[in-house]
Design a protein around this motif. Structure first.
Motif, PDB file in Angstrom:
ATOM      1  N   GLN A   1      -7.002   4.146   4.100  1.00 43.29           N
ATOM      2  CA  GLN A   1      -6.771   3.179   3.027  1.00 43.29           C
ATOM      3  C   GLN A   1      -5.734   2.149   3.464  1.00 43.29           C
ATOM      4  OE1 GLN A   1      -8.538   3.053   0.069  1.00 43.29           O
ATOM      5  NE2 GLN A   1      -7.511   1.049   0.002  1.00 43.29           N
TER       6      GLN A   1
ATOM      7  N   ASP B   1      -6.209  -1.841   3.484  1.00 47.94           N
ATOM      8  CA  ASP B   1      -5.261  -2.649   2.716  1.00 47.94           C
ATOM      9  C   ASP B   1      -4.557  -3.684   3.591  1.00 47.94           C
ATOM     10  OD1 ASP B   1      -5.908  -1.276   0.431  1.00 47.94           O
ATOM     11  OD2 ASP B   1      -4.174   0.072   0.503  1.00 47.94           O
TER      12      ASP B   1
ATOM     13  N   THR C   1       0.851  -1.186   0.000  1.00 46.87           N
ATOM     14  CA  THR C   1       0.000   0.000   0.000  1.00 46.87           C
ATOM     15  C   THR C   1       0.888   1.237   0.000  1.00 46.87           C
ATOM     16  OG1 THR C   1      -1.832   1.120   1.152  1.00 46.87           O
ATOM     17  CG2 THR C   1      -0.147   0.107   2.522  1.00 46.87           C
TER      18      THR C   1
END
Length: 460
Positions: free
Chosen positions: A345, A349, A100
């Motif tokens: 995020q 992830d 990520t």
């Protein structure tokens, strides 16, 4: 050298002297006692070694410190958070490397470019792990010292001294800025942080005190205001605590920090609810009962006075627009919002495990928890806070119970400040000292009269 010298002077005086000095050294948030590469070891973290030495030298306190982290105690959940955090800092950035994009917290070739980089180890994985370990030690030492009433009194006095020192250093910050002598405070602004002690908003100086920026100062002052304000409303040494509470509240407002301005109304509401819960309009506590009745009336009168005065209304509106309502459109706010977006995020992830303690930068404490230590670390933290702050351990309406409520209120105030602007999971030694006081339960000696209410009426 100054930190070590202070520690050597306090060692012969025992644990109470060293602990009091520890709490006061937490004031120096812009200082570094030791610089190791890009890492800053603050005076309080270095001084913690002296506190540890004095506490472990006493059998009763050493046993209390061990009990504080045993299963079923708040310290156990903090221990779980620290173990998981350190493990995640070592393993997750390597196991999930490149999985990520992150906004790195630690120093790296990309850290100051404003861009994201592939997930990988950063220097703050190590420093944040050390800080969290120090927080665990500070919590255990506080509970140990608070296991005796003499030590409990020492903790309260140390926190009051911290509040007074915070006000004094804020006055020095304002005074040196007004006279152009800011260089006099450079000795305590030597950390490798970005300093903002010369910033202004609408011609008003942003108060930073002994911290690197106004938001850090406002967050710390919110905690001091909550602690002294609670003791004042409960009538404990009202002359001193009242003066410190009023001064701290004024500094929060004058700091021009959106963190302080947004957090202050919430802290005021918590203080009011705590007062109602503590007193229940008890006729034997006339001061608190009068405050409970008059506070809403005074607030309404103040709002009406501002609304009826065009000039005052314009000043307040311009001030609020600049620092709160229009803050979300500023470059800084947009940047901070992007940090949180990337951090969330990262949380998804990593499948909820987090990407490792100290890996990513955020602008909100809940987001920092989820993105760095994931669901397991967040659960451990919530269990720690719940058991430490809301487990009643002292008889109600006693000096000890009131001090514990004050510490709990201060912790909540610091959490509010962190929720608005914290970049990391680490909340500082002061927070964990307050949490340790909140769950302390002294069982020996006679109660101290230090915080006894002023004699009045039947109470006399």
């Amino acid at each position: 050298m100054l930190t070590v010298l202070l520690g050597l002077l306090c060692l012969p005086l025992g644990q109470r002297a060293t602990f009091s000095a520890l709490i006061c050294t937490t004031l120096f948030g812009a200082a570094a006692a030791i610089l190791v590469g890009g890492a800053n070891i603050q005076p309080a973290h270095l001084f913690l070694a002296f506190v540890l030495a004095t506490v472990l030298a006493r059998r009763h306190e050493a046993a209390a410190a061990i009990r504080a982290v045993s299963f079923g105690q708040p310290g156990f959940w903090l221990l779980c958070l620290v173990v998981y955090g350190i493990g995640s800092a070592v393993l997750l950035p390597r196991l999930l490397a490149g999985g990520t994009q992150i906004v790195p917290l630690g120093a790296s070739e990309y850290a100051n470019t404003g861009s994201t980089v592939p997930l990988g180890p950063v220097s703050s994985n190590f420093t944040q792990s050390i800080y969290m370990l120090a927080n665990l030690i500070c919590f255990g030492m506080t509970v140990a010292i608070g296991s005796r009433r003499g030590g409990f009194r020492t903790i309260v006095v140390a926190l009051l001294s911290y509040s007074a020192g915070n006000v004094l250093l804020a006055m020095l910050d304002i005074g040196t800025y007004a006279t152009g002598t800011q260089a006099l405070l450079n000795f305590m602004r030597n950390a490798q942080y970005t300093m903002h002690f010369d910033d202004e908003v609408n011609g008003a100086k942003r108060i930073v005190g002994s911290y690197p920026e106004a938001s850090a100062f406002a967050r710390a002052t919110l905690g001091a205001f909550a602690f002294t304000g609670t003791l004042w409303l409960f009538g404990r040494n009202a002359a001193l605590t009242g003066l410190l509470a009023v001064a701290s509240f004024a500094l929060v407002i004058l700091s021009t920090s959106s963190t302080g301005l947004a957090g202050a109304p919430l802290v005021l509401l918590i203080l009011y609810i705590s007062m109602l819960w503590r007193t229940g309009f008890d006729p034997t506590l006339p001061f608190s009962s009068a405050a409970a009745l008059c506070a809403p009336v005074l607030l309404i009168a103040l709002i009406l006075a501002v609304l009826l005065d065009d000039r005052a209304s314009e000043i307040v509106q311009r001030y609020a627009d600049t620092l709160i309502f229009n803050k979300s459109s500023s470059t800084s706010a947009i940047e901070r919002s992007s940090w949180n977006s990337y951090a969330m995020q990262n949380f998804f992830d990593s499948l909820g495990l987090g990407v490792g303690l100290g890996t990513v930068r955020t602008s909100s404490f809940p987001v920092a928890l989820l993105s760095n230590v994931g669901i397991p670390g967040t659960v451990f933290y919530l269990l720690f806070v719940t058991t430490a702050l809301f487990g009643q351990r002292n008889a109600p309406n006693t000096i000890e119970a009131d001090a514990c409520i004050a510490a709990r209120t201060a912790c909540i105030a610091l959490i509010i400040g962190d929720a608005l602007a914290a970049p990391t999971v680490e909340q500082g030694l002061l927070f964990y000292a307050l949490a340790g006081l909140a769950c302390s339960s002294p069982r020996d000696q006679l109660a101290s009269v230090l915080l006894a209410p002023a004699a009045s009426g039947a109470n006399a």
